[in-house]
Design a protein around this motif. Structure first.
Motif, PDB file in Angstrom:
ATOM      1  N   GLY A   1      -8.774  62.831  -7.275  1.00 58.48           N
ATOM      2  CA  GLY A   1      -7.705  62.144  -7.490  1.00 58.48           C
ATOM      3  C   GLY A   1      -5.758  62.704  -6.381  1.00 58.48           C
ATOM      4  N   ASP A   2      -6.641  63.589  -5.510  1.00 58.74           N
ATOM      5  CA  ASP A   2      -6.042  64.506  -4.380  1.00 58.74           C
ATOM      6  C   ASP A   2      -6.019  63.595  -3.541  1.00 58.74           C
ATOM      7  N   VAL A   3      -5.893  63.064  -2.329  1.00 62.32           N
ATOM      8  CA  VAL A   3      -6.072  62.256  -0.863  1.00 62.32           C
ATOM      9  C   VAL A   3      -6.380  63.086  -0.281  1.00 62.32           C
ATOM     10  N   ASP A   4      -5.298  64.126   0.375  1.00 66.65           N
ATOM     11  CA  ASP A   4      -5.279  65.163   1.089  1.00 66.65           C
ATOM     12  C   ASP A   4      -6.264  65.976   0.929  1.00 66.65           C
ATOM     13  N   LYS A   5      -6.891  66.288  -0.249  1.00 69.92           N
ATOM     14  CA  LYS A   5      -8.141  66.879  -0.396  1.00 69.92           C
ATOM     15  C   LYS A   5      -9.057  66.055   0.002  1.00 69.92           C
ATOM     16  N   VAL A   6      -8.911  64.706  -0.662  1.00 68.17           N
ATOM     17  CA  VAL A   6     -10.362  64.313   0.201  1.00 68.17           C
ATOM     18  C   VAL A   6     -10.734  64.506   1.265  1.00 68.17           C
ATOM     19  N   SER A   7      -9.662  64.149   2.067  1.00 68.41           N
ATOM     20  CA  SER A   7     -10.038  64.389   3.393  1.00 68.41           C
ATOM     21  C   SER A   7     -10.159  65.276   4.375  1.00 68.41           C
ATOM     22  N   SER A   8      -9.205  66.195   3.376  1.00 70.22           N
ATOM     23  CA  SER A   8     -10.412  67.500   4.437  1.00 70.22           C
ATOM     24  C   SER A   8     -11.083  68.221   3.877  1.00 70.22           C
ATOM     25  N   LEU A   9     -11.983  67.719   2.326  1.00 69.52           N
ATOM     26  CA  LEU A   9     -13.517  67.948   2.447  1.00 69.52           C
ATOM     27  C   LEU A   9     -14.595  67.239   2.709  1.00 69.52           C
ATOM     28  N   TRP A  10     -13.703  65.856   3.663  1.00 69.11           N
ATOM     29  CA  TRP A  10     -14.958  65.405   3.893  1.00 69.11           C
ATOM     30  C   TRP A  10     -14.877  65.504   5.279  1.00 69.11           C
ATOM     31  N   GLU A  11     -13.875  65.512   6.041  1.00 68.52           N
ATOM     32  CA  GLU A  11     -13.996  66.461   7.259  1.00 68.52           C
ATOM     33  C   GLU A  11     -14.576  67.140   7.620  1.00 68.52           C
ATOM     34  N   VAL A  12     -14.246  68.020   6.953  1.00 68.30           N
ATOM     35  CA  VAL A  12     -15.122  69.539   6.790  1.00 68.30           C
ATOM     36  C   VAL A  12     -16.804  69.458   6.566  1.00 68.30           C
ATOM     37  N   PHE A  13     -17.278  68.943   5.721  1.00 71.46           N
ATOM     38  CA  PHE A  13     -19.211  68.507   4.827  1.00 71.46           C
ATOM     39  C   PHE A  13     -19.104  67.270   6.250  1.00 71.46           C
ATOM     40  N   ASN A  14     -19.083  66.528   6.141  1.00 71.02           N
ATOM     41  CA  ASN A  14     -19.127  65.594   7.080  1.00 71.02           C
ATOM     42  C   ASN A  14     -19.126  65.811   8.498  1.00 71.02           C
ATOM     43  N   SER A  15     -18.260  66.354   8.735  1.00 69.77           N
ATOM     44  CA  SER A  15     -18.509  66.567  10.252  1.00 69.77           C
ATOM     45  C   SER A  15     -19.306  67.938  10.052  1.00 69.77           C
ATOM     46  N   ALA A  16     -19.794  68.692   9.398  1.00 71.13           N
ATOM     47  CA  ALA A  16     -20.488  69.332   9.799  1.00 71.13           C
ATOM     48  C   ALA A  16     -22.390  68.656  10.029  1.00 71.13           C
ATOM     49  N   GLY A  17     -22.027  68.002   9.128  1.00 72.08           N
ATOM     50  CA  GLY A  17     -23.257  67.580   8.765  1.00 72.08           C
ATOM     51  C   GLY A  17     -23.625  66.766  10.376  1.00 72.08           C
ATOM     52  N   GLN A  18     -22.979  65.952  10.215  1.00 78.03           N
ATOM     53  CA  GLN A  18     -22.833  65.390  12.065  1.00 78.03           C
ATOM     54  C   GLN A  18     -23.191  66.392  13.007  1.00 78.03           C
ATOM     55  N   ALA A  19     -22.413  67.526  12.933  1.00 76.50           N
ATOM     56  CA  ALA A  19     -22.978  68.563  13.755  1.00 76.50           C
ATOM     57  C   ALA A  19     -24.321  69.131  14.299  1.00 76.50           C
ATOM     58  N   GLY A  20     -25.102  69.029  13.575  1.00 75.22           N
ATOM     59  CA  GLY A  20     -26.250  69.417  12.592  1.00 75.22           C
ATOM     60  C   GLY A  20     -27.114  68.099  12.780  1.00 75.22           C
ATOM     61  N   GLY A  21     -26.840  67.269  12.694  1.00 75.09           N
ATOM     62  CA  GLY A  21     -27.723  65.530  12.556  1.00 75.09           C
ATOM     63  C   GLY A  21     -28.837  65.545  13.995  1.00 75.09           C
ATOM     64  N   ALA A  22     -28.010  65.685  14.855  1.00 73.92           N
ATOM     65  CA  ALA A  22     -28.626  65.627  16.415  1.00 73.92           C
ATOM     66  C   ALA A  22     -29.752  67.101  16.364  1.00 73.92           C
ATOM     67  N   TYR A  23     -29.709  67.660  16.048  1.00 74.45           N
ATOM     68  CA  TYR A  23     -30.572  69.068  16.533  1.00 74.45           C
ATOM     69  C   TYR A  23     -31.612  68.924  15.993  1.00 74.45           C
ATOM     70  N   VAL A  24     -31.359  68.194  13.802  1.00 72.93           N
ATOM     71  CA  VAL A  24     -31.992  68.261  12.945  1.00 72.93           C
ATOM     72  C   VAL A  24     -33.364  66.540  13.634  1.00 72.93           C
ATOM     73  N   GLY A  25     -32.976  65.939  13.854  1.00 71.59           N
ATOM     74  CA  GLY A  25     -33.562  64.442  14.469  1.00 71.59           C
ATOM     75  C   GLY A  25     -34.289  64.886  15.361  1.00 71.59           C
ATOM     76  N   SER A  26     -33.818  65.807  16.194  1.00 76.20           N
ATOM     77  CA  SER A  26     -34.930  66.387  17.640  1.00 76.20           C
ATOM     78  C   SER A  26     -35.657  66.856  17.107  1.00 76.20           C
ATOM     79  N   TRP A  27     -36.104  68.296  16.238  1.00 79.74           N
ATOM     80  CA  TRP A  27     -36.984  68.539  15.568  1.00 79.74           C
ATOM     81  C   TRP A  27     -37.751  68.460  14.307  1.00 79.74           C
ATOM     82  N   LEU A  28     -37.697  67.056  14.300  1.00 81.12           N
ATOM     83  CA  LEU A  28     -38.021  66.316  13.558  1.00 81.12           C
ATOM     84  C   LEU A  28     -39.350  65.632  14.409  1.00 81.12           C
ATOM     85  N   CYS A  29     -38.366  64.448  15.201  1.00 84.91           N
ATOM     86  CA  CYS A  29     -39.068  64.272  15.916  1.00 84.91           C
ATOM     87  C   CYS A  29     -40.791  64.508  16.995  1.00 84.91           C
ATOM     88  N   GLY A  30     -39.618  66.251  16.846  1.00 86.22           N
ATOM     89  CA  GLY A  30     -41.077  67.020  17.402  1.00 86.22           C
ATOM     90  C   GLY A  30     -42.069  67.124  16.461  1.00 86.22           C
TER      91      GLY A  30
END
Length: 222
Positions: free
Chosen positions: A149-178
């Motif tokens: 029920g709080d758009v500002d809080k949702v935006s903050s949580l999304w930016e933190v957790f989704n951005s963290a996932g994006q930051a590690g996704g490429a490394y995880v993909g490269s590691w999995l492929c190898g």
């Protein structure tokens, strides 16, 4: 499309409609984990898509078109999102989760095709998976906003957790492929299939969160 679009017809500002229930910490944590894995899924193929496509006989320019199909999907989302707001929430999640998984897992067969066929179908697969993931991102934001029920809080949580996932996704993909290649498998398509498998779990969690009843209303001070 970093921040998901939140439909005005489904959500309103917290000032006009204050939350009637106390958000569950468990549900909030699950939705934050979902945001994180949506981020991982988005960038999982980035480190391997171009080099693996070059190994299949494509030029650098052709391989770049496959990568570019993903951000191009955001334009399609802007057009079709208003048409999808009336679809049942569970059907919405299952439909686009299934389409994403099928388009990602299709690379297991696409890599066996001639280069020109692979190029055309890979662009279509990436356009489809990109559209589906953007739509799922938007629905996740809707569910999270409805819960907190709080758009500002949702935006903050999304930016933190989704951005963290994006930051590690490429490394995880490269590691999995190898790792898959080291085990004797076809690393590139198996990594793409893994992304589809991760999204299946994410959609299941979203369906459970979306169907979970709201918590008991807060007590009104007397």
């Amino acid at each position: 499309l970093t921040t998901p679009l939140i439909s005005a017809s489904e959500n309103s500002s917290p000032s006009s409609h204050p939350p009637l229930s106390s958000p569950s910490t468990c549900k909030t944590s699950l939705l934050c984990i979902v945001c994180f894995f949506l981020g991982i899924t988005q960038t999982l193929p980035l480190a391997i898509l171009i080099p693996e496509s070059l190994d299949l006989g494509l030029s650098t320019g052709s391989a770049s078109l496959i990568v570019a199909a993903w951000p191009a999907a955001s334009l399609l989302v802007l057009v079709i999102q208003p048409l999808l707001n009336k679809i049942n929430s569970i059907l919405y999640l299952l439909l686009f989760g299934l389409l994403y998984t099928l388009s990602s897992c299709s690379f297991y067969l696409l890599v066996t095709l001639p280069p020109h066929s692979y190029l055309i179908l890979a662009i279509l697969a990436r356009l489809t998976s990109g559209t589906c993931l953007f739509l799922l991102n938007n629905k996740t934001a809707v569910i999270l906003t409805s819960h907190l029920g709080d758009v500002d809080k949702v935006s903050s949580l999304w930016e933190v957790f989704n951005s963290a996932g994006q930051a590690g996704g490429a490394y995880v993909g490269s590691w999995l492929c190898g790792w898959f290649q080291g085990m004797g498998g076809r690393g590139f398509p198996l990594t793409m299939c893994t992304g589809g498998g991760v999204l299946v779990v994410v959609v299941v969690v979203l369906v459970l969160c979306d169907t979970t009843p709201q918590d008991t209303p807060r007590d009104t001070p007397r």
